[in-house]
Design an enzyme around this catalytic site. Structure first.
Site, PDB file in Angstrom:
ATOM      1  N   GLU A  97      -7.742  -2.213  -0.108  1.00 51.33           N
ATOM      2  CA  GLU A  97      -9.002  -2.141  -0.832  1.00 51.33           C
ATOM      3  C   GLU A  97      -9.135  -0.768  -1.474  1.00 51.33           C
ATOM      4  O   GLU A  97      -8.365   0.151  -1.144  1.00 51.33           O
ATOM      5  CB  GLU A  97     -10.177  -2.411   0.117  1.00 51.33           C
ATOM      6  N   PRO A  98     -10.102  -0.586  -2.378  1.00 52.27           N
ATOM      7  CA  PRO A  98     -10.239   0.721  -3.026  1.00 52.27           C
ATOM      8  C   PRO A  98     -10.399   1.880  -2.049  1.00 52.27           C
ATOM      9  O   PRO A  98      -9.916   2.990  -2.311  1.00 52.27           O
ATOM     10  CB  PRO A  98     -11.493   0.541  -3.891  1.00 52.27           C
TER      11      PRO A  98
ATOM     12  N   GLY B  93      -6.528   1.930   2.140  1.00 48.83           N
ATOM     13  CA  GLY B  93      -5.136   1.646   1.838  1.00 48.83           C
ATOM     14  C   GLY B  93      -4.335   1.715   3.126  1.00 48.83           C
ATOM     15  O   GLY B  93      -4.140   0.719   3.826  1.00 48.83           O
TER      16      GLY B  93
ATOM     17  N   GLU C  34       3.586  -1.500   0.753  1.00 49.28           N
ATOM     18  CA  GLU C  34       3.820  -2.029   2.112  1.00 49.28           C
ATOM     19  C   GLU C  34       3.819  -0.925   3.162  1.00 49.28           C
ATOM     20  O   GLU C  34       4.605  -0.949   4.122  1.00 49.28           O
ATOM     21  CB  GLU C  34       5.142  -2.812   2.179  1.00 49.28           C
TER      22      GLU C  34
ATOM     23  N   THR D 282       2.998   3.458   2.950  1.00 52.78           N
ATOM     24  CA  THR D 282       3.709   4.605   2.398  1.00 52.78           C
ATOM     25  C   THR D 282       4.782   5.082   3.370  1.00 52.78           C
ATOM     26  O   THR D 282       4.741   4.768   4.572  1.00 52.78           O
ATOM     27  CB  THR D 282       2.742   5.773   2.125  1.00 52.78           C
TER      28      THR D 282
END
Length: 390
Positions: free
Chosen positions: A135-136, A139, A370, A372
């Site tokens: 989502e914004p 993450g 997927e 970092t």
């Protein structure tokens, strides 16, 4: 300059069936994907026709049961197919990986009725999926997601925004993680949402530095209503389902990364052996020879790492740590190899006349998606030393 078909790699394939399968994949790559890859990526064309052909050929559901339209292939084989596709065009290879990720929840946690109703179309019926976790504002910290699903009789009403969704706006179905309970990981559930659901809209695709043919967009859920029969697993089980899917998905990213790196190495070797300077091929110079040797070694090490993790998965053994290692190593290797390939080609490598600059731009995103690579290091460290102390 058009792309070339990937050079054949010596594959460790367990059966004659899997060898025939890879031959089919290479034929599709040479006929349908490679000839237009550079042109379509430059134009930002989404290759839906490639995914339709892969589905018709039985290649979109390889690691799933044939009972529901899958290919009954071990992950060891499926990932090598992904590597070939990633080498030909990352938009396609990564797209297949994302589709498989989107199918995982239903295939692994759905009821028999849900699987019988939805999986055949998802695995071999021409549908294309997407996975909605980020989502914004969440993450890497996925457990803090805010998209909410509220029960209304026999239905759920979903409201919120998902971000960084590969195939956002073009997918036929979305596996969506939404909050159904309190804060934290225990309040999240999983849902299967049709792409044409009322109240579901996609924002304009993100403008990215690479993978221009693969749409990445925010999805807005404005009171999207679905039946309880589209809830996957138990209420509150969603975060565990998401983590299970990501372990497998990370191996898909690792395989795609090795494919991109292999394509870059092939291009660098082709150029270095044909480019003359000071009266001889530049591949004769030790500085370049050593660089090519290091590139090849990173690729072979990455391939061995993702295959070892795949074999653990196929044997039903824990593989989460190895999946994180494979994703970390292979994507870092792809970034290094593609950067070195640009250097080998010199000024030509910095132009769009050769594909290595595109490979370098594409490799970067693989270190991010997927989870970092910093998150991968945290996952590995937790397996070694336990959870962090507060």
């Amino acid at each position: 300059m058009p792309d070339r078909a990937p050079r054949p790699v010596d594959r460790q394939l367990p059966t004659e069936e899997s060898k025939d399968l890879l031959a089919l994949v290479r034929d599709i790559i040479e006929r349908e994907i490679v000839p237009v890859a550079a042109e379509e990526e430059a134009a930002g064309h989404f290759p839906r026709e490639n995914f339709s052909l892969l589905s018709e050929s039985g290649l979109l559901g390889l690691p799933y049961d044939s009972e529901h339209g899958g290919g009954d292939q071990p992950y060891e084989v499926y990932l090598q197919v992904l590597e070939e596709l990633g080498a030909a065009r990352l938009t396609v290879g990564l797209g297949v990986s994302v589709h498989s990720l989107a199918c995982h929840a239903l295939a692994s946690y759905g009821t028999a009725d849900q699987q019988a109703k939805h999986l055949p179309a998802m695995l071999g019926g021409g549908l294309l999926g997407a996975y909605c976790l980020s989502e914004p504002a969440s993450g890497s910290d996925a457990a803090s997601l805010r998209t909410r699903a509220v029960r209304d009789g026999d239905d759920w009403v979903i409201t919120g925004t998902k971000a960084w969704i590969t195939h956002g706006g073009v997918a036929d179905f979305y596996t969506v993680l939404a909050r159904t309970g309190g804060e934290g990981a225990g309040g999240i559930s999983a849902f299967l949402v049709p792409g044409d659901a009322e109240g579901l809209t996609a924002a304009a695709p993100e403008k990215k530095m690479g993978m221009n043919g693969s749409p990445t967009a925010q999805l807005h859920f404005d009171g999207v209503r679905i039946g309880d029969d589209r809830r996957i697993g138990d209420e509150g089980q969603g975060f565990a389902i998401a983590l299970s899917a990501l372990d497998s998905g990370r191996l898909g990213i690792a395989a795609c990364a090795v494919g991109v790196a292999q394509a870059a190495l092939d291009e660098a070797v082709e150029y270095a052996t044909g480019r003359l300077q000071f009266g001889r091929p530049i591949a004769d110079f030790q500085g370049l020879r050593f660089m090519l040797a290091d590139m090849a070694t990173r690729i072979e090490a990455g391939r061995a790492l993702y295959l070892a993790a795949a074999r653990l998965r196929d044997a039903g053994l824990p593989f989460s740590r190895q999946a994180a290692m494979a994703k970390l190593f292979c994507t870092d290797a792809a970034m290094q190899v593609t950067t070195d390939a640009v250097q080998v080609l010199g000024g030509y490598g910095y132009t769009a006349d050769f594909p290595v600059e595109r490979y370098m731009r594409e490799a970067k995103v693989l270190q991010i998606v997927e989870g970092t690579n910093q998150i991968q290091r945290m996952v590995i460290a937790r397996h070694l030393a336990g959870p962090e102390t507060r």
